[in-house]
Write an enzyme that holds these catalytic residues in place. Structure first.
Site, PDB file in Angstrom:
ATOM      1  CE1 TYR A   1      -3.907  -2.254   5.017  1.00 20.30           C
ATOM      2  CE2 TYR A   1      -3.195  -0.011   4.525  1.00 20.30           C
ATOM      3  CZ  TYR A   1      -3.657  -1.251   4.104  1.00 20.30           C
ATOM      4  OH  TYR A   1      -3.854  -1.471   2.758  1.00 20.30           O
TER       5      TYR A   1
ATOM      6  CB  SER B   1      -0.891   0.015   1.251  1.00 18.92           C
ATOM      7  OG  SER B   1      -1.545   1.263   1.401  1.00 18.92           O
TER       8      SER B   1
END
Length: 248
Positions: free
Chosen positions: A155, A141
């Protein structure tokens, strides 16, 4: 048919980006072993893949458990006899601020995103080393590269760990003709983005130079390129797919 005769494992393949990757690789000739927690959704993907004339099998299970990775690999070898491609797409996200994040929440994200990716790689690599060929793609990401207020620190940390793992494995496995890369999607149109408020969606769009959200197939097409022979001299990269939201 860029992947004619190739065998690919895809985790988190039941919907969204994982489903798009599965269908794109199948359309280009790959046989698949797909994984996720929901068998009902996986069976729908199987039907779509078979519509392209390709074989697609299921190994259900939680990727944060190393036994799941071992089972996926064992089933793939039993059914297809080899593994050419691994796409580590399975992952979870939380949107809990740091001071509200419980230790079990932190561990849950790290276990699925980072540990799950490592388990899959370590289970597949002995077979790729033996055949002296392999392509591994880790779905990371852009949050791995720059912080995002709408994501928990767990995350971003898990995805940053994936980027380092990608580079380390690329360096270590290059002598076996195994290429390891990551892709770093930004804002992508998925089930998660469907839950955004109109105001938040407008805020997200205002930060994207290309003026639109990405589609799952924007990610899938990049994965296709990286696992094909067109990218045989690319390894250790973490490629942004975000419409220009983050550039480096």
């Amino acid at each position: 048919m860029l992947l004619q005769g190739k065998v690919a494992i895809i985790t988190g393949a039941s919907r969204g980006i994982g489903r798009a990757i599965a269908l794109t690789l199948a359309q280009n000739g790959a046989s698949l072993m797909i994984n996720a927690n929901r068998e009902d959704l996986l069976k729908r993907v199987v039907q779509e893949v078979e519509g392209f004339g390709q074989k697609c099998l299921i190994t259900k299970g939680d990727i944060s458990n190393i036994n799941t990775s071992k089972k996926i690999v064992s089933n793939t070898i039993d059914k297809f006899g080899k593994i050419d491609i691994l796409v580590n797409n399975a992952g979870i996200n939380m949107r809990i601020p740091t001071l509200e994040l419980k230790s079990e929440d932190w561990q849950s994200v790290i276990n699925t995103n980072l540990n799950g990716t490592f388990y899959s790689c370590s289970s597949v690599l002995p077979y790729m080393i033996q055949q002296k060929y392999g392509k591994i793609i880790n779905i990371s990401s852009t949050t791995a590269k720059t912080p995002h207020r709408n994501a928990s620190p767990s995350y971003g940390a898990s995805k940053a760990g994936i980027n380092y793992l990608t580079q380390h494995l690329a360096l270590e496995m290059a002598k076996y003709n195994i290429c390891v890369n990551a892709v770093c999607p930004g804002p992508i149109e998925t089930d998660m983005s469907d839950q955004w408020s109109p105001k938040y969606r407008e805020q997200v769009l205002s930060r994207i130079p290309l003026g639109r959200l990405g589609k799952p197939y924007d990610v899938a097409n990049t994965v296709l390129f990286l696992v094909s022979s067109m990218a045989d001299f690319i390894t250790g990269e973490s490629i942004n797919i975000n419409g220009g939201t983050y550039m480096n």
